[in-house]
Design a protein around this motif. Structure first.
Motif, PDB file in Angstrom:
ATOM      1  N   ALA A  78       0.837  -1.207   0.000  1.00  0.00           N
ATOM      2  CA  ALA A  78       0.000   0.000   0.000  1.00  0.00           C
ATOM      3  C   ALA A  78       0.870   1.255   0.000  1.00  0.00           C
ATOM      4  CB  ALA A  78      -0.939  -0.004   1.205  1.00  0.00           C
ATOM      5  N   PHE A  79       1.943   1.262   0.789  1.00  0.00           N
ATOM      6  CA  PHE A  79       2.841   2.421   0.813  1.00  0.00           C
ATOM      7  C   PHE A  79       3.523   2.618  -0.535  1.00  0.00           C
ATOM      8  CE2 PHE A  79       2.292   3.111   5.203  1.00  0.00           C
ATOM      9  CZ  PHE A  79       2.926   4.304   5.527  1.00  0.00           C
ATOM     10  N   LEU A  80       3.989   1.532  -1.134  1.00  0.00           N
ATOM     11  CA  LEU A  80       4.660   1.661  -2.431  1.00  0.00           C
ATOM     12  C   LEU A  80       3.678   2.066  -3.525  1.00  0.00           C
ATOM     13  CD1 LEU A  80       7.144  -1.323  -2.278  1.00  0.00           C
ATOM     14  CD2 LEU A  80       7.610   1.104  -1.929  1.00  0.00           C
ATOM     15  N   LEU A  81       2.456   1.585  -3.449  1.00  0.00           N
ATOM     16  CA  LEU A  81       1.437   1.982  -4.417  1.00  0.00           C
ATOM     17  C   LEU A  81       1.099   3.465  -4.252  1.00  0.00           C
ATOM     18  CD1 LEU A  81      -0.520   0.960  -6.631  1.00  0.00           C
ATOM     19  CD2 LEU A  81      -2.184   0.609  -4.810  1.00  0.00           C
ATOM     20  N   TRP A  82       0.986   3.922  -3.018  1.00  0.00           N
ATOM     21  CA  TRP A  82       0.727   5.328  -2.734  1.00  0.00           C
ATOM     22  C   TRP A  82       1.852   6.200  -3.296  1.00  0.00           C
ATOM     23  CZ3 TRP A  82       1.504   7.540   2.813  1.00  0.00           C
ATOM     24  CH2 TRP A  82       1.133   8.876   2.857  1.00  0.00           C
ATOM     25  N   GLN A  83       3.092   5.759  -3.109  1.00  0.00           N
ATOM     26  CA  GLN A  83       4.237   6.516  -3.609  1.00  0.00           C
ATOM     27  C   GLN A  83       4.253   6.534  -5.134  1.00  0.00           C
ATOM     28  OE1 GLN A  83       7.551   4.815  -4.645  1.00  0.00           O
ATOM     29  NE2 GLN A  83       8.373   6.812  -5.112  1.00  0.00           N
ATOM     30  N   TRP A  84       3.820   5.459  -5.749  1.00  0.00           N
ATOM     31  CA  TRP A  84       3.821   5.378  -7.211  1.00  0.00           C
ATOM     32  C   TRP A  84       2.687   6.225  -7.803  1.00  0.00           C
ATOM     33  CZ3 TRP A  84       0.548   2.393 -10.670  1.00  0.00           C
ATOM     34  CH2 TRP A  84       1.015   2.372 -11.970  1.00  0.00           C
ATOM     35  N   LEU A  85       1.511   6.196  -7.169  1.00  0.00           N
ATOM     36  CA  LEU A  85       0.366   6.939  -7.699  1.00  0.00           C
ATOM     37  C   LEU A  85       0.470   8.440  -7.453  1.00  0.00           C
ATOM     38  CD1 LEU A  85      -2.570   4.557  -6.739  1.00  0.00           C
ATOM     39  CD2 LEU A  85      -1.595   4.951  -9.005  1.00  0.00           C
ATOM     40  N   ARG A  86       1.086   8.847  -6.357  1.00  0.00           N
ATOM     41  CA  ARG A  86       1.217  10.268  -6.021  1.00  0.00           C
ATOM     42  C   ARG A  86       2.676  10.588  -5.739  1.00  0.00           C
ATOM     43  NH1 ARG A  86      -3.799  13.064  -3.873  1.00  0.00           N
ATOM     44  NH2 ARG A  86      -2.177  14.622  -3.826  1.00  0.00           N
ATOM     45  N   PRO A  87       3.502  10.707  -6.796  1.00  0.00           N
ATOM     46  CA  PRO A  87       4.934  10.950  -6.582  1.00  0.00           C
ATOM     47  C   PRO A  87       5.181  12.335  -5.985  1.00  0.00           C
ATOM     48  CG  PRO A  87       4.404  11.020  -8.913  1.00  0.00           C
ATOM     49  CD  PRO A  87       3.155  10.594  -8.200  1.00  0.00           C
ATOM     50  N   VAL A  88       6.299  12.447  -5.336  1.00  0.00           N
ATOM     51  CA  VAL A  88       6.686  13.694  -4.691  1.00  0.00           C
ATOM     52  C   VAL A  88       7.137  14.687  -5.750  1.00  0.00           C
ATOM     53  CG1 VAL A  88       8.395  14.738  -3.150  1.00  0.00           C
ATOM     54  CG2 VAL A  88       7.383  12.545  -2.591  1.00  0.00           C
ATOM     55  N   GLU A  89       6.669  15.906  -5.617  1.00  0.00           N
ATOM     56  CA  GLU A  89       7.129  16.993  -6.478  1.00  0.00           C
ATOM     57  C   GLU A  89       8.250  17.715  -5.756  1.00  0.00           C
ATOM     58  OE1 GLU A  89       5.938  17.892  -9.529  1.00  0.00           O
ATOM     59  OE2 GLU A  89       4.588  16.179  -9.523  1.00  0.00           O
ATOM     60  N   ALA A  90       9.315  18.003  -6.451  1.00  0.00           N
ATOM     61  CA  ALA A  90      10.408  18.749  -5.844  1.00  0.00           C
ATOM     62  C   ALA A  90       9.949  20.178  -5.577  1.00  0.00           C
ATOM     63  CB  ALA A  90      11.619  18.759  -6.764  1.00  0.00           C
ATOM     64  N   PRO A  91      10.243  20.706  -4.404  1.00  0.00           N
ATOM     65  CA  PRO A  91       9.822  22.076  -4.115  1.00  0.00           C
ATOM     66  C   PRO A  91      10.566  23.065  -4.999  1.00  0.00           C
ATOM     67  CG  PRO A  91      11.233  21.241  -2.376  1.00  0.00           C
ATOM     68  CD  PRO A  91      10.965  20.102  -3.305  1.00  0.00           C
TER      69      PRO A  91
END
Length: 108
Positions: A78-91
């Motif tokens: 679930a954590f890896l799926l969350w990270q894949w679906l909503r990737p971090v945007e660099a500030p």
């Protein structure tokens, strides 16, 4: 060679923005937490598959290692799926960061 002592106020070049984005994704805590839960889940699930009768009897007939391991696997996925679906945007860098230039800047 003209000396340009004025700091550049242009936006970051695409390669620098890509590097910042890749670094932000690389150090995303969701990836670390998900990966650790996957590893622990595989270990505990493996232990649960090969539990002895005495260990199962001690847990009142429940294969607790198997169920806990499967729960850890689901949580990690679930954590890896969350990270894949909503990737971090660099500030976006602040104006002071842009004005400071890079350490490799020959104008410094």
């Amino acid at each position: 060679m003209p000396e340009n002592t004025e700091p550049s106020t242009d936006t970051l070049d695409p390669t620098d923005a890509e590097r910042r984005s890749a670094a932000a994704r690389r150090f995303d805590l969701r990836r670390v937490i998900g990966g650790l839960f996957l590893v622990y889940g595989v270990i505990v699930t493996g232990m649960g598959l090969f539990d002895s009768d005495a260990e199962i009897a001690k847990a009142q007939g429940v294969r607790i290692n198997l169920w806990a391991g499967l729960a850890m696997l689901l949580f990690g996925l679930a954590f890896l799926l969350w990270q894949w679906l909503r990737p971090v945007e660099a500030p976006e860098p602040s104006p002071t960061d842009r004005d400071a230039g890079s350490p490799d800047d020959p104008a410094r």
